[in-house]
Design a protein around this motif. Structure first.
Motif, PDB file in Angstrom:
ATOM      1  N   UNK A 151      61.888 -25.235  26.292  1.00 26.33           N
ATOM      2  CA  UNK A 151      61.941 -24.920  24.938  1.00 26.33           C
ATOM      3  C   UNK A 151      62.396 -23.211  24.604  1.00 26.33           C
ATOM      4  N   UNK A 152      62.025 -22.548  25.844  1.00 24.51           N
ATOM      5  CA  UNK A 152      62.446 -20.981  25.653  1.00 24.51           C
ATOM      6  C   UNK A 152      63.541 -20.302  26.539  1.00 24.51           C
ATOM      7  N   UNK A 188      68.250 -19.983  16.106  1.00 24.84           N
ATOM      8  CA  UNK A 188      67.677 -21.048  16.824  1.00 24.84           C
ATOM      9  C   UNK A 188      67.568 -21.145  18.176  1.00 24.84           C
ATOM     10  N   UNK A 189      68.196 -20.286  18.698  1.00 19.38           N
ATOM     11  CA  UNK A 189      68.242 -19.920  20.074  1.00 19.38           C
ATOM     12  C   UNK A 189      67.003 -19.127  20.806  1.00 19.38           C
ATOM     13  N   UNK A 190      66.650 -18.244  19.880  1.00 24.11           N
ATOM     14  CA  UNK A 190      65.268 -17.374  19.870  1.00 24.11           C
ATOM     15  C   UNK A 190      64.077 -17.999  19.186  1.00 24.11           C
ATOM     16  N   UNK A 191      64.189 -19.173  18.947  1.00 23.09           N
ATOM     17  CA  UNK A 191      63.384 -19.873  18.087  1.00 23.09           C
ATOM     18  C   UNK A 191      62.474 -18.965  16.885  1.00 23.09           C
ATOM     19  N   UNK A 192      63.556 -18.492  16.163  1.00 29.09           N
ATOM     20  CA  UNK A 192      63.283 -17.676  15.015  1.00 29.09           C
ATOM     21  C   UNK A 192      62.333 -18.482  14.046  1.00 29.09           C
ATOM     22  N   UNK A 193      61.385 -17.608  13.314  1.00 33.70           N
ATOM     23  CA  UNK A 193      60.664 -18.650  12.334  1.00 33.70           C
ATOM     24  C   UNK A 193      61.315 -18.284  11.164  1.00 33.70           C
ATOM     25  N   UNK A 194      62.382 -17.787  10.748  1.00 31.48           N
ATOM     26  CA  UNK A 194      63.109 -17.421   9.503  1.00 31.48           C
ATOM     27  C   UNK A 194      64.463 -18.342   9.447  1.00 31.48           C
ATOM     28  N   UNK A 195      64.341 -19.471  10.480  1.00 34.82           N
ATOM     29  CA  UNK A 195      65.377 -20.487  10.285  1.00 34.82           C
ATOM     30  C   UNK A 195      65.467 -21.216   9.026  1.00 34.82           C
ATOM     31  N   UNK A 196      66.533 -20.978   8.328  1.00 33.75           N
ATOM     32  CA  UNK A 196      66.733 -21.508   6.941  1.00 33.75           C
ATOM     33  C   UNK A 196      66.883 -22.999   6.815  1.00 33.75           C
ATOM     34  N   UNK A 197      66.752 -23.662   5.845  1.00 34.11           N
ATOM     35  CA  UNK A 197      67.495 -25.281   5.878  1.00 34.11           C
ATOM     36  C   UNK A 197      68.793 -25.132   5.957  1.00 34.11           C
ATOM     37  N   UNK A 198      69.411 -24.158   5.415  1.00 36.26           N
ATOM     38  CA  UNK A 198      70.838 -24.126   5.829  1.00 36.26           C
ATOM     39  C   UNK A 198      71.342 -24.036   7.169  1.00 36.26           C
ATOM     40  N   UNK A 222      66.274 -24.640  23.200  1.00 37.34           N
ATOM     41  CA  UNK A 222      65.301 -24.172  22.326  1.00 37.34           C
ATOM     42  C   UNK A 222      64.737 -25.042  21.476  1.00 37.34           C
ATOM     43  N   UNK A 223      63.638 -24.550  20.766  1.00 38.37           N
ATOM     44  CA  UNK A 223      62.796 -25.787  20.218  1.00 38.37           C
ATOM     45  C   UNK A 223      63.594 -26.323  18.987  1.00 38.37           C
ATOM     46  N   UNK A 224      64.420 -25.686  18.313  1.00 41.73           N
ATOM     47  CA  UNK A 224      65.041 -26.471  17.045  1.00 41.73           C
ATOM     48  C   UNK A 224      65.968 -27.761  17.900  1.00 41.73           C
ATOM     49  N   UNK A 225      66.736 -27.108  18.851  1.00 40.58           N
ATOM     50  CA  UNK A 225      67.754 -28.306  19.479  1.00 40.58           C
ATOM     51  C   UNK A 225      66.747 -29.391  20.259  1.00 40.58           C
ATOM     52  N   UNK A 253      69.304 -24.940   9.623  1.00 35.83           N
ATOM     53  CA  UNK A 253      69.054 -26.178  10.324  1.00 35.83           C
ATOM     54  C   UNK A 253      70.237 -27.136  10.095  1.00 35.83           C
ATOM     55  N   UNK A 254      70.856 -27.316   8.815  1.00 30.84           N
ATOM     56  CA  UNK A 254      71.870 -28.088   8.791  1.00 30.84           C
ATOM     57  C   UNK A 254      73.066 -27.834   9.540  1.00 30.84           C
ATOM     58  N   UNK A 255      73.487 -26.585   9.955  1.00 35.11           N
ATOM     59  CA  UNK A 255      74.415 -26.223  10.609  1.00 35.11           C
ATOM     60  C   UNK A 255      74.126 -26.305  12.203  1.00 35.11           C
ATOM     61  N   UNK A 256      72.856 -26.298  12.627  1.00 36.28           N
ATOM     62  CA  UNK A 256      72.579 -26.503  13.918  1.00 36.28           C
ATOM     63  C   UNK A 256      72.868 -28.150  14.047  1.00 36.28           C
ATOM     64  N   UNK A 257      72.305 -29.055  13.228  1.00 39.20           N
ATOM     65  CA  UNK A 257      72.314 -30.436  13.250  1.00 39.20           C
ATOM     66  C   UNK A 257      73.744 -30.669  13.483  1.00 39.20           C
ATOM     67  N   UNK A 258      74.612 -30.145  12.579  1.00 43.78           N
ATOM     68  CA  UNK A 258      76.066 -30.341  12.524  1.00 43.78           C
ATOM     69  C   UNK A 258      76.832 -30.084  13.956  1.00 43.78           C
TER      70      UNK A 258
END
Length: 185
Positions: A160-161, A67-77, A123-126, A79-84
């Motif tokens: 975001x970066x 997430x911190x490097x705005x990786x394109x291979x961020x999986x659904x799993x 980062x973008x995800x957060x 994302x769940x961990x980042x959300x938690x």
């Protein structure tokens, strides 16, 4: 010597001592109630936060790293961990504020704003998580939400970066910038 007068003074002294003792007991009960209330608040939030801890498990470093490097291979799993992780940290801020309202501790509001802006939301995800939760869990602490929103707005589009830039600096930046190097000479 007038024993009646002496007895009256002793009686007044005993009554004053009794009154002082009752006041002290009242203060102790009040303090105990304040501490107990703070503990109840902490326990209440601990349950919620421990649920998120279970979700995070041992996956936080991978998920946050991506997430911190705005990786394109961020999986659904991931994302769940980042959300938690972000939800747990939000509830930690809410808990700390609630405990501070009991008068038991103080909260450094400016430090919370800075931590959220840079440590958690760089980062973008957060930032997407933050945007999606504006009218949800972030309503639990609207003062912090608004202060962080203002700080992020002041950072502009490049925020975001932020984590990605910091990671790049850690990986390849100079080890001793000139102003620090001069301190060692």
């Amino acid at each position: 010597m007038n024993w009646d007068r002496t007895n009256q003074f002793l009686q007044i002294g005993a009554n004053l001592a009794l009154l002082a003792g009752l006041i002290l007991v009242g203060v102790q009960i009040s303090e105990t109630n304040r501490i107990t209330n703070a503990q109840f608040i902490a326990d209440d939030y601990a349950t919620t936060m421990s649920t998120y801890e279970l979700i995070i498990g041992e996956s936080l470093s991978e998920a946050l790293g991506k997430a911190q490097v705005n990786s394109v291979d961020l999986t659904n799993e991931n994302l769940v961990v980042v959300h938690a992780y972000l939800a747990r940290e939000w509830y930690r801020s809410v808990r700390d504020r609630a405990i501070s309202e009991t008068g038991y501790t103080d909260v450094n509001f400016e430090l919370d704003v800075t931590e959220w802006t840079f440590s958690n939301l760089g980062n973008e995800t957060a930032l997407r998580w933050w945007t999606l939760n504006q009218n949800g869990m972030l309503n639990l602490y609207p003062e912090l939400r608004e202060a962080v929103n203002e700080r992020i707005a002041g950072q502009g589009e490049t925020h975001k970066n932020f984590h990605q830039r910091r990671t790049t600096e850690l990986q390849g930046g100079s080890i001793y910038p000139q102003k620090i190097l001069s301190r060692f000479q």
